[in-house]
Design a protein around this motif. Sequence first.
Motif, short mmCIF file in Angstrom:
data_model
loop_
_atom_site.label_atom_id
_atom_site.label_comp_id
_atom_site.label_asym_id
_atom_site.label_seq_id
_atom_site.Cartn_x
_atom_site.Cartn_y
_atom_site.Cartn_z
N GLU A 80 24.04 -60.48 -18.08
CA GLU A 80 24.51 -61.67 -17.60
C GLU A 80 25.39 -61.38 -16.30
OE1 GLU A 80 27.15 -63.43 -20.64
OE2 GLU A 80 25.92 -63.10 -22.21
N ILE A 81 25.91 -60.13 -16.41
CA ILE A 81 26.73 -59.98 -14.98
C ILE A 81 25.67 -59.81 -13.98
CG2 ILE A 81 28.38 -57.99 -14.22
CD1 ILE A 81 29.36 -57.76 -17.23
N ILE A 82 24.66 -58.88 -14.26
CA ILE A 82 23.64 -58.78 -13.31
C ILE A 82 23.17 -60.09 -12.87
CG2 ILE A 82 21.45 -57.81 -13.04
CD1 ILE A 82 21.65 -55.68 -14.74
N ALA A 83 22.83 -60.83 -13.59
CA ALA A 83 22.30 -62.18 -13.16
C ALA A 83 23.39 -62.99 -12.28
CB ALA A 83 22.09 -63.10 -14.41
N THR A 84 24.73 -62.84 -12.45
CA THR A 84 25.42 -63.53 -11.61
C THR A 84 25.88 -62.82 -10.17
OG1 THR A 84 27.14 -62.35 -12.72
CG2 THR A 84 26.80 -64.22 -13.51
N SER A 85 25.14 -61.69 -10.15
CA SER A 85 25.35 -60.66 -8.94
C SER A 85 23.99 -60.78 -7.91
CB SER A 85 25.64 -59.26 -9.38
OG SER A 85 26.82 -59.06 -10.22
N ILE A 86 23.06 -61.20 -8.34
CA ILE A 86 21.68 -61.06 -7.72
C ILE A 86 21.69 -61.93 -6.53
CG2 ILE A 86 19.38 -61.81 -7.88
CD1 ILE A 86 19.38 -60.68 -10.67
N ASP A 87 22.38 -63.31 -6.46
CA ASP A 87 22.35 -63.85 -5.28
C ASP A 87 23.26 -63.23 -4.16
OD1 ASP A 87 21.53 -66.49 -4.05
OD2 ASP A 87 23.68 -67.10 -4.32
N GLN A 88 24.42 -62.67 -4.80
CA GLN A 88 25.00 -61.88 -3.80
C GLN A 88 24.32 -60.94 -3.09
OE1 GLN A 88 28.61 -60.67 -5.37
NE2 GLN A 88 29.59 -59.67 -3.45
N VAL A 89 23.67 -60.12 -3.94
CA VAL A 89 22.87 -59.18 -3.41
C VAL A 89 21.77 -59.58 -2.44
CG1 VAL A 89 20.99 -57.49 -3.98
CG2 VAL A 89 23.06 -57.65 -5.46
N GLN A 90 21.30 -60.61 -2.80
CA GLN A 90 20.04 -61.08 -1.85
C GLN A 90 20.84 -61.65 -0.54
OE1 GLN A 90 17.91 -63.98 -3.70
NE2 GLN A 90 16.27 -64.19 -1.99
N ASP A 91 22.00 -62.38 -0.58
CA ASP A 91 22.53 -62.92 0.64
C ASP A 91 23.09 -61.98 1.39
OD1 ASP A 91 21.55 -65.54 -0.20
OD2 ASP A 91 23.59 -66.09 -0.89
N GLU A 92 23.68 -60.78 0.89
CA GLU A 92 24.47 -59.90 1.77
C GLU A 92 23.81 -58.73 2.02
OE1 GLU A 92 28.16 -59.01 -0.21
OE2 GLU A 92 28.73 -61.26 -0.42
N LEU A 93 22.82 -58.03 1.13
CA LEU A 93 22.13 -57.03 1.41
C LEU A 93 20.68 -56.88 1.86
CD1 LEU A 93 23.69 -55.11 -1.60
CD2 LEU A 93 24.68 -55.37 0.60
N ILE A 94 19.96 -57.96 1.13
CA ILE A 94 18.62 -58.07 1.59
C ILE A 94 18.14 -58.99 2.58
CG2 ILE A 94 16.23 -58.30 0.52
CD1 ILE A 94 17.63 -55.96 -0.42
N ASN A 95 18.70 -60.19 2.44
CA ASN A 95 18.07 -61.42 3.24
C ASN A 95 18.53 -61.04 4.93
OD1 ASN A 95 16.94 -62.68 1.54
ND2 ASN A 95 18.47 -64.39 1.63
N PRO A 96 19.70 -60.59 5.23
CA PRO A 96 20.10 -60.27 6.76
C PRO A 96 19.03 -59.27 7.29
CG PRO A 96 21.92 -60.03 5.20
CD PRO A 96 20.79 -60.19 4.24
N SER A 97 18.27 -58.34 6.48
CA SER A 97 17.50 -57.40 7.35
C SER A 97 15.84 -57.75 7.05
CB SER A 97 17.77 -56.09 6.73
OG SER A 97 17.79 -56.07 5.22
N ASP A 98 15.57 -58.96 6.38
CA ASP A 98 14.27 -59.13 5.73
C ASP A 98 14.11 -60.74 5.92
OD1 ASP A 98 11.88 -59.67 4.76
OD2 ASP A 98 12.14 -57.99 3.23
N LEU A 99 13.32 -60.97 6.91
CA LEU A 99 13.18 -62.46 7.21
C LEU A 99 12.22 -63.10 6.19
CD1 LEU A 99 12.81 -62.33 11.27
CD2 LEU A 99 14.58 -62.95 9.79
N LEU A 100 11.24 -62.53 5.63
CA LEU A 100 10.47 -63.02 4.60
C LEU A 100 11.25 -63.42 3.31
CD1 LEU A 100 7.43 -63.62 3.28
CD2 LEU A 100 7.36 -61.15 2.68
N MET A 101 12.14 -62.61 3.15
CA MET A 101 13.06 -62.79 1.88
C MET A 101 13.89 -63.84 2.15
SD MET A 101 12.03 -60.83 -0.65
CE MET A 101 13.53 -61.10 -1.73
N GLU A 102 14.36 -64.17 3.33
CA GLU A 102 15.31 -65.28 3.69
C GLU A 102 14.47 -66.35 3.70
OE1 GLU A 102 18.26 -66.67 7.51
OE2 GLU A 102 16.97 -64.86 7.50
#
Length: 229
Positions: free
Chosen positions: A144-166
């Motif tokens: 449950e804690i992982i699930a609530t953290s995934i959006d933050q991971v994607q927005d802060e750590l992945i999307n800024p450097s990966d246009l496809l993921m964004e």
Amino acid sequence: MATNLDVLNRMDFLIRDWKTKNDDRQVFLSCYRLMTGNMFQAIEMDEFHDRVWISTLLHRFANYYFDALECYDCGKTSPKIWQEVHQCTAELNLRQVQYLLMGVNAHINYDLVLTLFDLLDQEWPHLSREEQQLRYEDHCKVNEIIATSIDQVQDELINPSDLLMEWMDHVFGNLDEYLISSLITHWRQEVWDQACVLLGTKGIEHREILRAKLERSVLKRNRILAIDF
């Protein structure tokens, strides 16, 4: 045992160092650091049945990562899966999400099985079924804690450097977060089942056979994750 702050500070130091060196190992560790911080916070908020047990588990789990990293960086023998993850991260030009999932695969599907076995081996036969169920529920609470953290991971750590993921996040909304969360939940159920098999296996040699089989499975999954596309 190191304090929670010690663990987080050690992660922060490595992340800062790797970012200055353009070392993509910071992708997984940044995610792991965020999740670990959220987990420690959940412990302080008494969200688990046994805060001492889950805290010990998180520290032992982190030590598996740190020990493998130290062995690899010092040229000593480290687990095969971590050797391969570090080499792939250094040598292959992959998407950030691939570096992330390779680290997650190694740490959850391999390290966590061994961590659970370490903590449960001595106590498991002496726990009642109800107490064993509470251990399992604490394990699942982490999902449950992982699930609530995934959006933050994607927005802060992945999307800024990966246009496809964004783009995927924009087009599919919460679907990609749901799929990643479901994948990790599925992996963590497999991990619990694998740990229970180890707990029911007598003899070091027989357990070593199972560990080697587990390692091969995790390595195979890593090679799929490392495919360039």
